[in-house]
Design a protein around this motif. Structure first.
Motif, PDB file in Angstrom:
ATOM      1  N   VAL A   1      14.064   4.561  -4.261  1.00 56.14           N
ATOM      2  CA  VAL A   1      12.627   4.519  -4.008  1.00 56.14           C
ATOM      3  C   VAL A   1      11.962   5.668  -4.761  1.00 56.14           C
ATOM      4  CG1 VAL A   1      10.867   4.785  -2.242  1.00 56.14           C
ATOM      5  CG2 VAL A   1      12.884   3.374  -1.787  1.00 56.14           C
ATOM      6  N   GLU A   2      10.891   5.327  -5.462  1.00 52.44           N
ATOM      7  CA  GLU A   2      10.187   6.307  -6.283  1.00 52.44           C
ATOM      8  C   GLU A   2       9.226   7.104  -5.394  1.00 52.44           C
ATOM      9  OE1 GLU A   2       7.871   5.795 -10.445  1.00 52.44           O
ATOM     10  OE2 GLU A   2       8.721   3.985  -9.591  1.00 52.44           O
ATOM     11  N   PHE A   3       9.767   7.967  -4.548  1.00 54.63           N
ATOM     12  CA  PHE A   3       8.939   8.528  -3.482  1.00 54.63           C
ATOM     13  C   PHE A   3       7.989   9.632  -3.941  1.00 54.63           C
ATOM     14  CE2 PHE A   3      13.289  10.227  -2.977  1.00 54.63           C
ATOM     15  CZ  PHE A   3      13.067  11.548  -3.299  1.00 54.63           C
ATOM     16  N   HIS A   4       8.153  10.105  -5.177  1.00 57.64           N
ATOM     17  CA  HIS A   4       7.169  11.082  -5.658  1.00 57.64           C
ATOM     18  C   HIS A   4       5.932  10.411  -6.227  1.00 57.64           C
ATOM     19  CE1 HIS A   4      10.144  14.679  -6.072  1.00 57.64           C
ATOM     20  NE2 HIS A   4       9.616  14.589  -4.879  1.00 57.64           N
ATOM     21  N   ASN A   5       5.956   9.093  -6.284  1.00 54.70           N
ATOM     22  CA  ASN A   5       4.856   8.354  -6.897  1.00 54.70           C
ATOM     23  C   ASN A   5       4.079   7.604  -5.810  1.00 54.70           C
ATOM     24  OD1 ASN A   5       3.217   6.607  -8.262  1.00 54.70           O
ATOM     25  ND2 ASN A   5       4.850   5.649  -9.464  1.00 54.70           N
ATOM     26  N   PRO A   6       2.882   8.109  -5.420  1.00 52.00           N
ATOM     27  CA  PRO A   6       2.148   7.495  -4.301  1.00 52.00           C
ATOM     28  C   PRO A   6       1.870   6.013  -4.525  1.00 52.00           C
ATOM     29  CG  PRO A   6       1.162   9.593  -4.930  1.00 52.00           C
ATOM     30  CD  PRO A   6       2.207   9.280  -5.966  1.00 52.00           C
ATOM     31  N   ALA A   7       1.593   5.622  -5.768  1.00 58.60           N
ATOM     32  CA  ALA A   7       1.272   4.216  -6.029  1.00 58.60           C
ATOM     33  C   ALA A   7       2.469   3.323  -5.706  1.00 58.60           C
ATOM     34  CB  ALA A   7       0.857   4.040  -7.482  1.00 58.60           C
ATOM     35  N   ALA A   8       3.688   3.814  -6.052  1.00 55.92           N
ATOM     36  CA  ALA A   8       4.875   3.011  -5.805  1.00 55.92           C
ATOM     37  C   ALA A   8       5.206   2.953  -4.322  1.00 55.92           C
ATOM     38  CB  ALA A   8       6.059   3.586  -6.574  1.00 55.92           C
ATOM     39  N   MET A   9       4.651   3.885  -3.551  1.00 55.36           N
ATOM     40  CA  MET A   9       5.000   3.952  -2.133  1.00 55.36           C
ATOM     41  C   MET A   9       4.086   3.094  -1.272  1.00 55.36           C
ATOM     42  SD  MET A   9       7.621   5.707  -2.082  1.00 55.36           S
ATOM     43  CE  MET A   9       7.850   5.974  -0.323  1.00 55.36           C
ATOM     44  N   GLU A  10       2.953   2.689  -1.836  1.00 49.45           N
ATOM     45  CA  GLU A  10       1.940   2.009  -1.016  1.00 49.45           C
ATOM     46  C   GLU A  10       2.483   0.796  -0.277  1.00 49.45           C
ATOM     47  OE1 GLU A  10      -1.693   1.120  -3.153  1.00 49.45           O
ATOM     48  OE2 GLU A  10      -2.067   3.282  -3.248  1.00 49.45           O
ATOM     49  N   ARG A  11       3.360   0.038  -0.973  1.00 51.95           N
ATOM     50  CA  ARG A  11       3.803  -1.208  -0.353  1.00 51.95           C
ATOM     51  C   ARG A  11       4.698  -0.989   0.857  1.00 51.95           C
ATOM     52  NH1 ARG A  11       8.719  -3.474  -3.284  1.00 51.95           N
ATOM     53  NH2 ARG A  11       9.517  -1.735  -4.499  1.00 51.95           N
ATOM     54  N   TYR A  12       5.227   0.229   0.998  1.00 50.17           N
ATOM     55  CA  TYR A  12       6.095   0.480   2.156  1.00 50.17           C
ATOM     56  C   TYR A  12       5.301   0.935   3.379  1.00 50.17           C
ATOM     57  CZ  TYR A  12       9.772   0.509  -1.366  1.00 50.17           C
ATOM     58  OH  TYR A  12      10.624   0.174  -2.387  1.00 50.17           O
ATOM     59  N   LEU A  13       4.066   1.415   3.132  1.00 47.65           N
ATOM     60  CA  LEU A  13       3.365   2.109   4.210  1.00 47.65           C
ATOM     61  C   LEU A  13       3.000   1.209   5.394  1.00 47.65           C
ATOM     62  CD1 LEU A  13       1.186   4.644   2.194  1.00 47.65           C
ATOM     63  CD2 LEU A  13       3.536   4.785   3.003  1.00 47.65           C
ATOM     64  N   PRO A  14       2.603  -0.073   5.179  1.00 45.54           N
ATOM     65  CA  PRO A  14       2.226  -0.884   6.345  1.00 45.54           C
ATOM     66  C   PRO A  14       3.323  -0.974   7.400  1.00 45.54           C
ATOM     67  CG  PRO A  14       1.576  -1.983   4.316  1.00 45.54           C
ATOM     68  CD  PRO A  14       2.391  -0.795   3.922  1.00 45.54           C
ATOM     69  N   HIS A  15       4.610  -0.910   6.991  1.00 50.07           N
ATOM     70  CA  HIS A  15       5.694  -1.048   7.963  1.00 50.07           C
ATOM     71  C   HIS A  15       6.386   0.283   8.225  1.00 50.07           C
ATOM     72  CE1 HIS A  15       5.170  -5.325   7.757  1.00 50.07           C
ATOM     73  NE2 HIS A  15       5.197  -5.247   6.438  1.00 50.07           N
ATOM     74  N   ALA A  16       5.751   1.364   7.801  1.00 52.33           N
ATOM     75  CA  ALA A  16       6.350   2.677   8.006  1.00 52.33           C
ATOM     76  C   ALA A  16       5.890   3.259   9.330  1.00 52.33           C
ATOM     77  CB  ALA A  16       5.972   3.605   6.869  1.00 52.33           C
ATOM     78  N   THR A  17       6.599   4.261   9.816  1.00 50.90           N
ATOM     79  CA  THR A  17       6.216   4.955  11.043  1.00 50.90           C
ATOM     80  C   THR A  17       5.526   6.245  10.644  1.00 50.90           C
ATOM     81  OG1 THR A  17       8.191   4.064  12.089  1.00 50.90           O
ATOM     82  CG2 THR A  17       7.094   5.898  13.212  1.00 50.90           C
ATOM     83  N   GLU A  18       4.318   6.437  11.141  1.00 52.78           N
ATOM     84  CA  GLU A  18       3.581   7.644  10.788  1.00 52.78           C
ATOM     85  C   GLU A  18       3.872   8.721  11.828  1.00 52.78           C
ATOM     86  OE1 GLU A  18      -0.531   6.907  10.026  1.00 52.78           O
ATOM     87  OE2 GLU A  18      -0.972   9.028   9.661  1.00 52.78           O
ATOM     88  N   VAL A  19       4.220   9.917  11.358  1.00 52.44           N
ATOM     89  CA  VAL A  19       4.454  11.021  12.296  1.00 52.44           C
ATOM     90  C   VAL A  19       3.662  12.235  11.833  1.00 52.44           C
ATOM     91  CG1 VAL A  19       6.789  10.327  12.989  1.00 52.44           C
ATOM     92  CG2 VAL A  19       6.487  11.823  11.022  1.00 52.44           C
TER      93      VAL A  19
END
Lengths: 560, 552
Positions: B512-530
């Protein structure tokens, strides 16, 4: 001249590179034809290169083998050539020497016959006992060749097998070759035989691997190794089959590896302080010319007792490195893993403290500092031992194992050589000392300054002779290999011998003398009377004309 | 269950994953022992694989080589749960391919045969020839692949080979995927592959780095897509192109000690065939340079460190004097002359580390940060330092040195209980943005460390049940704080900077390209926010997301 074959690298340090003369702008030509040294047929499209002062110019020969370099300034050009399927060779190359082409008035440089030798090739496949490819095996090639006047086996090249188990050595000159392979069975899992080994492991050398978990559950069938294996599949170096290659010959040499149970050694060490750590590295020497590094597993059995596992059976060198308060010491131990069970590191031969001082002969005001090295002539697996000179020109090595060492001293700036060694508690012979036991050794090393140089022309029948072996040997016959100097005369008959330690020498020029084992006692005897005696002083440059003598057919060479 | 580790090269993370798979216990009730038998087959062709090593972790009989028909048979195993593993050169097992092994039956006392599958390696092989169909020896052939490493998408070399005297090369051990092939002609045995037909012309020709199928840049290169077990034949012909000369003078060096020059291209290869230097005047001439963008780097030691001896060069260590450097970006499309390279002119960026110790001064650890400046243009010319230097580390400065202008990503990783509370260079927040270094240099990098980090425990769940997956911690406000936490059913990590995060559980999270916010967007809807507070201790659960098919 010395062949300039390997001078071009991607990154050249700036030192020692002078101004380059532009090669263009002259009126001279180097012209010739490249032919196959065996068939004398022209070699089409050979790559030919000349170089002057490290500047290389390349060209491609025509289909009839002819090549020409034009517009050259007067100078001494190294000439070399290669083609697919041929060696990379300098003109009239003998070992590291070749004939340079000297352009200038009255020099014929336009009728050169470049005899290029077809390459020999050794290739083959390394397979395991099931006939399957051994990938990533290290294959070492050795050749028996005449270097510095002696026949010796030396390490010629190394490579790794590919996914098919195949290896290939190309660009080989005709010679006698030997092959050795080291590999690890792909399924091997080295393990310790002891029950409790996973507690209190204290340190590791680069090649040691620690088992993180318990090894007792692993199948002993996987605790196997391949011994170093020689062509065609023997583990005893003396039963190894030699591969004799003639020019252009291609020989297939397949090698079969056979897994055997790994050897285990116990190592006891004196109970150390909490801050002491140690590691073990293992290697196996082959033909006295090359060491294969071995993977080993190290584990603690109990306090002060360790197990070294994963070793091949045979004569090995273990290097035990101890780190105490950031001070590293290394001990090299020769073991036979088939017979030795336990090695007691505290009972190893004692080490000696070696200290001494340096005396500089002559003016030394500019000398700022330097270093002293002890180079072991027996245990080459020992890491090099070098220490910096103190300001008062004394030095000290804390822990030196018994053995014979060559002494090298570097002082900067300037050019110095070891002139004399006086030792207490050690035997000296030339520039070597032999340390017997644990007594501290005191050395007094006198350095001489300034090296001599001999240049000149080789003549035969009153005319300059090219391609003649020019050899300067110490008159005493001592230190023949170290102190002799060798060259091949260039196209105008000139030669140059440098870095000569002051002393009494004999200068010889021998036609076709390249296969003489001149460092062996007696071999040069028939030639010495026709040689020139030279007394060479520090920084002295001598210019001589020497007559070439023909090769004497002795009884010894007849017998071959 | 008792854990067994083995010594071969299996990444430890995968081992954790491997053993964390919920065991299905196959109990044999009718007798004291059970039998485990099965077959090893090629996943692609279905053919039996003989001579493979099958291993089960049990006391007693543990390993077997499969017979020619691929079969194995472990009898007399104590009742229990078993997870047989299989290996063989030329094949990848599921662990090595990071495939979930959950589909495999684990063990059985009944007579049902277990099928273990191995995926065959792919091979790219071929010949490199010149324009006259003569073999080219000593050409470095490299297979490269886009991979995400440490949250960044990078072109990673995955295979290397050098052509032999017949021009042949073989790249084995390749996993299924998309590859780029590059061909870089090296100086073989001192022979340079450059030609000068006559000495009248200065024009030189030679081979520049080329990509398959024969182009000079990656953008126009073709991807070679290979499936498992594929044997791809690539015959490659290289053509000569014009080479140029780069000349100039290096100023500021000590004539006695000289200097080094290096010209590297974007793929990290040396760009020149020969370098000529006059240490007395500083003049240099680099010849045989193909068209392209380069970094010219000059370094000089400030005292004579080398002495020429008959046995080679001996170095006399003197660590106290820093090395002078200069770095210049060049675009070569014709001969370049008159370059002036001033040693010591390379950009250096001081680093200041400040610690803010919280009231409980329990920690006695000296603070240290490992810092790396990764160049965007020349990824292989990255520089890393540790600030402040370790005690006893002599001559190591508190600064980055030898940098050329360009765009850099700054990565920091502190030791002990510390976390990076802030990392700035002037007004640039290095935890969020890349750093553009202009020719004049930039202000010092200021780092603040704190020791009141938070502890986070993540439980991975799938449909309400514990599961195993990779866990990524993504910081939307400071993307460069994002981290891959590990692959397991449960991971716990401390010393986290307080702030808002997304916890993402996903298979193949390493990619996962986690330093790249654009690449991370698709994971956020199902992610847990803490949201982590100072010295907080939070347990969160994260639902496993399935990754879509590998993007390019």
């Amino acid at each position: 001249m010395t062949a300039l074959l390997f001078t071009l690298t991607l990154l050249l340090p700036a030192l020692g590179q002078g101004n380059s003369q532009p090669q263009a702008g002259g009126v001279y030509r180097i012209r010739g034809v490249v032919v196959d040294a065996v068939t004398n047929v022209p070699v089409a499209r050979a790559q030919v290169s000349i170089s002057l002062n490290n500047e290389q110019t390349n060209t491609v020969a025509r289909d009839d083998g002819r090549f020409v370099f034009e517009g050259l300034a007067a100078g001494k050009y190294a000439l070399s050539a290669t083609a697919p399927g041929y060696l990379y060779e300098a003109y009239n190359q003998h070992g590291g020497f070749s004939v340079a082409i000297v352009t200038g008035k009255g020099q014929d440089t336009e009728h050169l016959l470049f005899r290029l030798h077809p390459q020999a090739v050794i290739y083959g496949r390394v397979t395991d006992e099931h006939g399957e490819a051994v990938r990533g095996a290290q294959v070492a090639l050795f050749a028996c060749d005449l270097t510095r006047g002696n026949h010796a086996i030396f390490s010629r090249a190394q490579t790794q097998t590919n996914d098919l188990g195949e290896y290939r050595f190309a660009h080989l000159p005709p010679d006698k070759y030997y092959l050795a392979v080291q590999a690890r069975p792909w399924y091997a899992q080295s393990q310790l035989s002891s029950e409790r080994h996973n507690a209190g492991v204290v340190g590791s050398s680069a090649r040691s691997v620690f088992l993180p978990g318990s090894g007792e559950d692993l199948d002993p069938a996987l605790d196997v190794v391949y011994p170093v294996t020689f062509y065609p599949g023997v583990t005893d170096q003396s039963s190894s089959t030699e591969v004799v290659l003639t020019a252009g010959e291609k020989e297939e040499a397949n090698i079969t590896m056979q897994a055997v149970p790994a050897a285990h050694l116990r190592l006891t060490v004196p109970p150390g302080d909490a801050g002491t750590s140690f590691g073990v590295g293992a290697s196996q020497r082959v033909f006295g010319a090359f060491s294969f590094g071995l993977d080993v597993v190290l584990g603690q059995v109990s306090p002060g007792e360790y197990e070294v596992a994963g070793l091949p059976p045979g004569e090995l060198t273990l290097v035990v490195t101890t780190n105490k308060a950031n001070e590293w010491t290394s001990r090299s131990i020769e073991v036979d893993s088939r017979s030795e069970g336990t090695i007691n590191a505290s009972e190893l031969p004692a080490t000696a403290k070696v200290s001494g001082r340096i005396f500089l002969a002559g003016a030394s005001a500019e000398a700022r500092g330097g270093s002293v090295s002890l180079v072991s002539t027996t245990a080459t697996t020992l890491p090099g031992t070098t220490t910096q000179l103190h300001e008062d020109w004394t030095f000290s090595f804390p822990d030196i194992q018994a053995g014979t060492y060559r002494i090298q001293v570097y002082v900067h700036p300037g050019v110095y050589y070891v002139q004399k060694i006086v030792a207490k508690e050690a035997k000296t012979s030339g520039r070597e000392i032999t340390i017997a036991g644990g007594n501290d050794v005191d050395l007094t090393i006198t350095l001489g300054q300034g090296e001599g140089q001999v240049t000149g022309v080789v003549q035969s029948d009153g005319k300059p002779a090219a391609g003649v072996m020019v050899l300067l040997v110490p008159k005493s016959g001592q230190e023949m290999e170290a102190d002799s100097r060798l060259d091949e005369s260039d196209s105008d008959g000139t030669f140059s011998l440098g870095e000569i330690l002051p002393g009494d020498y004999v200068l010889l020029a021998i036609k076709d003398g390249w296969d003489l084992e001149w460092a062996k006692p007696g071999v040069l005897k028939p030639y010495l009377s026709a040689g020139q005696n030279l007394l060479i002083g520090a920084n002295q440059s001598i210019k001589v004309t020497v007559s070439a003598q023909g090769k004497t057919v002795t009884l010894e060479t007849k017998a071959r | 269950m008792r854990c067994h580790f083995f010594r071969c090269a299996i990444p430890s993370l995968s081992v954790v994953w491997y053993f964390a798979i919920p065991s299905v216990v196959a109990q044999q009730t009718t007798s004291e022992s059970l039998e485990l038998r099965g077959r090893v087959i090629n996943r692609v062709t279905g053919e039996a694989i003989g001579g493979a090593l099958v291993q089960v972790f049990a006391p007693g009989q543990k390993v077997q080589f499969t017979a020619a028909d691929g079969t194995f048979d472990f009898s007399d195993l104590p009742p229990g749960s078993y997870l047989p593993s299989v290996r063989k050169p030329g094949f990848f097992n599921d662990l090595e391919l990071q495939r979930p092994a959950g589909a495999q039956p684990l063990a059985s006392g009944d007579s049902e045969e277990i099928i273990l599958k191995l995926t065959p390696e792919a091979i790219i092989y071929g010949e490199v020839k010149d324009e006259n169909a003569a073999p080219l020896e000593g050409v470095a052939v490299r297979a490269q692949q886009w991979q995400v490493q440490n949250g960044e998408k990078q072109l990673v070399p995955v295979g290397n080979a050098i052509t032999d005297d017949e021009g042949n090369f073989r790249l084995a051990d390749l996993r299924p995927g998309r590859y780029y092939l590059s061909f870089h002609s090296t100086n073989n045995q001192g022979w340079s592959n450059t030609y000068q037909s006559t000495s009248k012309k200065h024009g030189q020709e030679g081979y520049a780095t080329q990509f398959y199928p024969g182009v000079s840049d990656l953008e126009s290169a073709s991807v070679i897509e290979i499936r498992a077990g594929a044997q791809v034949h690539i015959p490659q012909s290289l053509s000569r192109q014009q080479l140029f000369e780069v000349a100039g003078v290096v100023r500021g060096g000590d004539p006695e000690s000289g200097f080094h020059l290096m010209l590297i291209n974007a793929t990290g290869d040396a760009g020149q065939k020969s370098v000529r230097i006059n240490p007395k005047t500083g003049q240099f001439r680099i010849s045989g340079v193909p068209e392209g963008a380069y970094l010219l780097r000059a370094t000089a030691d400030q005292r004579p460190l080398l002495r020429r001896t008959s046995s080679g060069l001996l170095s006399i260590a003197d660590e106290n004097r820093p090395t002078l450097t200069a770095a210049l970006m060049l675009h070569v499309h014709s001969d370049l002359s008159g370059l002036v390279v001033v040693l010591g002119s390379a950009i250096s960026i001081p680093v200041q580390v400040r610690d803010e110790v919280s009231e409980n001064r329990g920690t006695n650890n000296p603070h240290q940060v490992w810092l790396q400046m990764a160049s965007k243009e020349f990824p292989l010319a990255s520089v890393a330092i540790t600030v402040p230097p370790a005690p006893g580390g002599r001559g190591v400065p508190n600064r980055f040195e030898g940098l050329s202008p360009g765009v850099y990503a700054v990565n920091g990783s502190p030791n002990g209980p510390w976390y990076i509370a802030s990392m700035h260079c002037g007004s640039v927040d290095l935890l969020r943005d890349e750093l553009t270094v202009p020719p004049g240099g930039v202000q010092p990098i200021e780092i603040t460390l704190r020791d009141d980090g938070a502890q986070l425990t993540v439980k991975v769940v799938k449909n309400g049940q514990p599961a195993v997956a990779g866990v990524v911690l993504f910081s939307p406000d400071h993307p460069r704080r994002s981290r891959f936490l590990g692959s397991a059913a449960s991971v716990s990590v401390g010393s986290l900077a307080p702030g808002r995060y997304y916890v993402i559980a996903v298979t193949s999270a390493e990619n996962v390209e986690f330093h790249n916010p654009a690449a991370m967007e698709r994971y956020l809807p199902h992610a847990t926010e803490v949201t982590l507070g100072p010295r907080g201790n939070i347990t969160a659960s994260a639902e496993v997301q399935e990754r879509e098919a590998e993007e390019q």
